[in-house]
Design an enzyme around this catalytic site. Structure first.
Site, PDB file in Angstrom:
ATOM      1  N   ASN A  89       0.824  -1.206   0.000  1.00  0.00           N
ATOM      2  CA  ASN A  89       0.000   0.000   0.000  1.00  0.00           C
ATOM      3  C   ASN A  89       0.858   1.256   0.000  1.00  0.00           C
ATOM      4  O   ASN A  89       1.925   1.292   0.606  1.00  0.00           O
ATOM      5  CB  ASN A  89      -0.927   0.003   1.222  1.00  0.00           C
ATOM      6  CG  ASN A  89      -1.876  -1.187   1.215  1.00  0.00           C
ATOM      7  OD1 ASN A  89      -2.169  -1.748   0.168  1.00  0.00           O
ATOM      8  ND2 ASN A  89      -2.359  -1.573   2.387  1.00  0.00           N
ATOM      9  N   ASP A  91      -0.438   4.156   1.121  1.00  0.00           N
ATOM     10  CA  ASP A  91      -0.918   5.028   2.192  1.00  0.00           C
ATOM     11  C   ASP A  91      -0.011   4.896   3.411  1.00  0.00           C
ATOM     12  O   ASP A  91       0.860   4.032   3.465  1.00  0.00           O
ATOM     13  CB  ASP A  91      -2.373   4.699   2.546  1.00  0.00           C
ATOM     14  CG  ASP A  91      -2.540   3.258   3.049  1.00  0.00           C
ATOM     15  OD1 ASP A  91      -2.013   2.949   4.129  1.00  0.00           O
ATOM     16  OD2 ASP A  91      -3.197   2.449   2.353  1.00  0.00           O
ATOM     17  N   HIS A 106       5.782  -0.324  -2.786  1.00  0.00           N
ATOM     18  CA  HIS A 106       5.349   0.396  -3.987  1.00  0.00           C
ATOM     19  C   HIS A 106       5.369   1.908  -3.831  1.00  0.00           C
ATOM     20  O   HIS A 106       4.750   2.623  -4.603  1.00  0.00           O
ATOM     21  CB  HIS A 106       3.951  -0.084  -4.396  1.00  0.00           C
ATOM     22  CG  HIS A 106       3.919  -1.520  -4.799  1.00  0.00           C
ATOM     23  ND1 HIS A 106       2.778  -2.298  -4.760  1.00  0.00           N
ATOM     24  CD2 HIS A 106       4.907  -2.339  -5.233  1.00  0.00           C
ATOM     25  CE1 HIS A 106       3.066  -3.530  -5.158  1.00  0.00           C
ATOM     26  NE2 HIS A 106       4.358  -3.577  -5.454  1.00  0.00           N
ATOM     27  N   GLY A 171      -5.085  -9.013   3.260  1.00  0.00           N
ATOM     28  CA  GLY A 171      -5.620  -8.116   2.249  1.00  0.00           C
ATOM     29  C   GLY A 171      -4.880  -8.111   0.933  1.00  0.00           C
ATOM     30  O   GLY A 171      -4.911  -7.126   0.201  1.00  0.00           O
ATOM     31  N   SER A 173      -3.884 -10.782  -2.509  1.00  0.00           N
ATOM     32  CA  SER A 173      -4.121 -12.080  -3.146  1.00  0.00           C
ATOM     33  C   SER A 173      -2.856 -12.924  -3.201  1.00  0.00           C
ATOM     34  O   SER A 173      -2.912 -14.129  -3.430  1.00  0.00           O
ATOM     35  CB  SER A 173      -4.635 -11.873  -4.574  1.00  0.00           C
ATOM     36  OG  SER A 173      -3.627 -11.270  -5.376  1.00  0.00           O
TER      37      SER A 173
END
Length: 231
Positions: A89, A91, A106, A171, A173
């Site tokens: 994420n 955030d 990322h 959260g 895959s």
């Protein structure tokens, strides 16, 4: 006495309950855009204004949301465990919740970097527009790893995962590479907990895997309580 090492791998489902939309929906769009338009060097070269405004919107949205119960529970784990979080994420909700060791695979929405020197990174919470330059006069861009770019923190994440005495996956895959490869760095016999409301892996897919078919805000607090009881 050293604390047991817990490594947590998190993805978009971790933040979905805080109101942040997942990276892309089933038809490959992100907030109505083709992901290559807004998440690739080619897209930025073609239409920098579109890309900058896309991330401005994501940044504004992040200013309006808060960590959910899952984020807060992971932060609480640090009271009894040595916890490292490796997140896909962009955030900062893990940090907002109080987690002290977070690796962003990322990139981060609240940072920008030079288009020429990728190591020139600045904290940034306002809109980013054309004409915002680094100290050498080069345009700034979102500090986000786009498609086709190297994932500079991947090696660090692999080294952290190799230390895991417990591995928690939430959260994500675990099908998008290179991040999906991290599970294979965990030492053999490491207990693995996979928390997802719609799990796509089964307990038999990995040794010592426990699948918890719940959301982050429900499944994590339950697992944290269990781990605390067992220490």
């Amino acid at each position: 006495m050293s604390k047991p090492k817990i490594v947590v791998l998190t993805g978009a489902g971790m933040s979905a309950e805080s109101g942040l939309k997942t990276f892309r929906d089933e038809n490959g769009l992100w907030e109505g855009h083709d992901v290559m338009e807004v998440a690739s060097p080619q897209g930025f070269a073609k239409n920098p204004e579109l890309v900058l405004e896309f991330y401005n919107q994501r940044r504004r949205q992040l200013l309006d949301v808060s960590p959910n119960r899952g984020h807060l529970s992971l932060a609480e784990l640090e009271q009894r465990f040595d916890v490292s979080i490796v997140t896909q994420n962009v955030d900062n909700l893990h940090e907002q919740a109080g987690s002290s060791h977070v690796v962003h695979l990322h990139g981060e929405l609240f940072k920008v970097r030079s288009t020429v020197n990728e190591n020139h990174v600045l904290d940034w919470k306002k809109d980013l527009v054309l004409g915002d330059l680094d100290d050498n006069g080069h345009q700034l861009r979102p500090h986000i790893v786009w498609f086709g770019e190297m994932v500079p923190m991947l090696e660090t994440a692999a080294e952290i995962t190799q230390q895991a005495e417990v591995l928690i996956i939430v959260g994500t895959s675990m099908q998008v590479y290179p991040a999906a490869s991290l599970i294979h760095y965990a030492p053999k016999q490491t207990p693995i907990y996979f928390i997802d409301p719609k799990p796509n892996i089964r307990s038999v897919d990995f040794d010592n895997l426990t699948v918890i078919p719940k959301t982050a805000s429900t499944g994590i607090p339950e697992l944290v309580s269990q781990l605390n009881r067992n220490t």
